[in-house]
Design an enzyme around this catalytic site. Structure first.
Site, PDB file in Angstrom:
ATOM      1  N   GLY A 210      41.736  99.887  -0.839  1.00 50.94           N
ATOM      2  CA  GLY A 210      42.650  99.496  -1.812  1.00 50.94           C
ATOM      3  C   GLY A 210      42.298 100.604  -2.749  1.00 50.94           C
ATOM      4  O   GLY A 210      41.511 101.695  -2.396  1.00 50.94           O
ATOM      5  N   ASN A 211      43.075 100.490  -4.124  1.00 53.34           N
ATOM      6  CA  ASN A 211      42.913 101.278  -5.054  1.00 53.34           C
ATOM      7  C   ASN A 211      42.964 100.866  -6.603  1.00 53.34           C
ATOM      8  O   ASN A 211      43.169  99.497  -6.406  1.00 53.34           O
ATOM      9  CB  ASN A 211      43.718 103.032  -4.970  1.00 53.34           C
ATOM     10  N   ARG A 212      42.695 101.480  -7.682  1.00 52.28           N
ATOM     11  CA  ARG A 212      42.684 100.986  -8.680  1.00 52.28           C
ATOM     12  C   ARG A 212      43.853 100.816  -9.726  1.00 52.28           C
ATOM     13  O   ARG A 212      43.645 100.766 -11.014  1.00 52.28           O
ATOM     14  CB  ARG A 212      41.207 101.711  -9.791  1.00 52.28           C
TER      15      ARG A 212
END
Ligand code: CTP
Length: 413
Positions: A210-212
Site C-alpha cells: 500500500g502507500n501513505r
C-alpha cells in the site's frame, strides 16, 4: 437595522433525518450565521417547533399566514444569502422542481436569488426513481446544488443510498457555498469524477502493498466541486474519512478495481481528477492462504507486475472536451519530472507536489505547482488542501468554458 451576519434559511422537510438538521442548525448559529428555520408542516411531526425556535432564537412557522404584515413568503427568500434544505424529501424536491408555492418553504425557494442547496434524504427506491432523478436534474440545471445522499443504514432494516450526510459535512457545504456566493456555482450541470486515497495490492489474505495517501486532497476536491454545483463521483480507495456530502462515493481496494470504477464513471464526465495514489505494481500472483514462516529458510521473493496506468488510459480514451487532471508526487527534480509526466500521460493539467516525510501525506495542507498542457504554470502556496482544490477547479472550469456545450453534449466516448 440590517444584520452583518450571513442570513441562512434552513428549510426542513418531513423526513426522519430532520433530527440531524438540529445539529446543522447549531453549527450554523454557533459559527455566526443568522438562521431562520422554515419547516414544512409535516416536518414538525418529526421535530417540533419549540426545538427549532430555541436553537435558532427565532419564531418558526411552516405557513405563509403568520406575521403577514412582514410578508414573510417574499422577504425570507429575498433577504437570504443561502437557502439550505436538509433533509429534502422526494416530495419537497418535486414541489421545488415544479415551482409549487403551497407553503412558506416553497415560496421562499421561488423568491430566493441566492445559492440554494438541497440535501436529499429518503429510501433508496424513492431516490432512484426516474421521477426523483428528473426533478434533481431540473434543479441542478437551474443552478441549485443537490448533494448526493450518503449510503448506509436507512430507517428500518434497509441500507443503500438515501441517508442524509453527516451534519458536519453539510455544514462544510454551507460554508463553501456561502464563501463563494451566487457566482460560485460554475460547475453546475457538470459531472466530475475524483479519485482519492491509495490502492492496496493484495499479497495474501492478510497482507498488501500500500502507500501513505490519506485521501484528504481527493476528499477536498470532491467537497469543493459539490459546493460549486457539480455532480460528483468520488472513487475512494482505502480512506478512513467520512463520505463527503455531495459526492456519490464508490469504494474500491486495488488499482484494477479503481481503473474499472474510474473508466466507467468517466464515460459521462466533463472532468476527471486522479488524486489517488495508485500502486504502480502488484504481486504477480495472489496467494489464497497466508504465507507462513518456514524455520531456517529465507522467505520467497514476491515478484511484481505492472498495474494499468489509469491516468494515461484516460488521456487516450477521453471524450472530446473532457478535462483530465493528474497529480504528480515527486521527491526530486519536481518540475522537470512534472513536465515530463504531463506529456507522457496526455492530461490537460498536472498538479505537481513534493512529497516526503511530513511534507504532504496526512497533513491538512499542501503546496503545489499546476502545470497546463497549454504551457500555463500556476503556483499554489502552502495552504489548506481545500484551497488547492479550489485552484484546480478554477483551472478546470476555465477549460470547460472553452468547450462549446453542443460538442460536449453530443459526444459519446
Ligand atoms: N496514476 C494512475 N495509474 C497508475 C499510477 C499513477 O492513474 N498506475 C496516476 C495518479 O493518480 C496520478 C498520476 O498518475 O494522478 C501520477 O502518479 P505518480 O505516482 O506521480 O506517477 P507515476 O505514473 O507512478 O510515475 P513515477 O512512478 O515514474 O513517478
Amino acid at each position: 437595522m440590517t444584520s452583518p451576519k450571513p442570513r441562512v434559511v434552513l428549510g426542513v422537510s418531513a423526513g426522519i433525518a430532520a433530527y440531524k438538521a438540529c445539529e446543522l442548525l447549531r453549527r450554523l448559529t454557533e459559527s455566526g450565521h443568522d438562521v431562520t428555520v422554515v419547516p414544512t408542516a409535516d416536518a414538525l411531526r418529526f421535530v417540533g417547533e419549540p426545538t427549532w425556535a430555541a436553537l435558532s432564537g427565532k419564531p418558526v412557522s411552516p405557513q405563509v399566514w403568520d406575521g403577514v404584515a412582514e410578508v414573510p413568503h417574499v422577504r425570507l427568500g429575498q433577504q437570504a444569502d443561502l437557502v439550505f434544505v436538509a433533509p429534502a424529501t422526494a416530495d419537497l424536491l418535486a414541489r421545488a422542481a415544479h415551482g409549487l408555492a403551497d407553503d412558506l418553504l416553497t415560496n421562499t425557494l421561488l423568491t430566493a436569488r441566492c445559492p440554494v442547496v438541497f440535501a436529499p434524504a429518503m429510501h433508496t427506491e424513492m431516490w432512484q426513481h426516474p421521477a426523483t432523478q428528473a426533478n434533481v436534474a431540473t434543479l441542478r440545471e437551474r443552478g441549485a446544488v443537490v448533494v448526493e445522499p450518503a449510503s448506509g443504514r436507512l430507517t428500518g432494516k434497509d441500507t443503500g443510498p438515501g441517508r442524509l450526510p453527516d451534519p458536519a459535512e453539510l455544514f462544510e457545504v454551507a460554508r463553501h457555498v456561502l464563501a463563494r456566493g451566487a457566482a460560485g456555482r460554475d460547475l453546475a450541470g457538470r459531472h466530475v469524477v475524483v479519485s482519492a486515497g491509495g490502492t492496496r495490492e493484495a499479497i495474501d489474505p492478510v497482507r498488501f502493498i500500500g502507500n501513505r495517501s490519506s485521501g484528504l486532497q481527493g476528499y477536498a476536491l470532491a467537497r469543493t466541486a459539490a459546493a460549486r454545483g457539480a455532480r460528483v463521483t468520488l472513487v475512494s480507495a482505502n480512506v478512513a474519512l467520512p463520505d463527503p456530502a455531495g459526492a456519490e462515493t464508490v469504494a474500491v481496494g486495488s488499482a484494477e478495481e479503481m481503473r474499472k470504477a474510474v473508466v466507467e464513471a468517466a464515460g459521462s464526465a466533463d472532468a476527471v481528477v486522479m488524486a489517488a495514489a495508485v500502486a504502480d505494481f502488484r504481486p504477480a500472483g495472489y496467494r489464497g492462504s497466508k504465507i507462513k514462516k518456514t524455520e531456517g529458510a529465507e522467505p520467497e521473493p514476491i515478484r511484481l507486475v505492472k498495474n494499468p496506468d489509469i491516468l494515461a488510459e484516460l488521456g487516450r480514451i477521453r471524450r472530446q472536451g473532457q478535462v483530465v487532471v493528474g497529480f504528480a508526487a515527486e521527491t526530486d527534480d519536481v518540475l522537470a519530472n512534472g513536465q515530463a509526466k504531463l506529456a507522457r500521460k496526455g492530461c490537460d493539467l498536472l498538479v505537481v507536489n513534493q512529497v516526503g516525510e511530513n511534507l504532504t501525506f496526512g497533513r491538512p495542507d499542501n503546496a503545489a505547482v499546476v502545470l497546463g498542457a497549454d504551457g500555463s504554470r500556476t503556483e499554489v502556496p502552502r495552504g489548506a488542501k481545500e484551497a488547492l482544490a479550489e485552484v484546480v477547479w478554477d483551472l478546470v472550469a476555465a477549460r470547460l468554458e472553452r468547450t462549446p456545450s453542443d460538442v460536449r453534449q453530443g459526444e459519446g466516448r
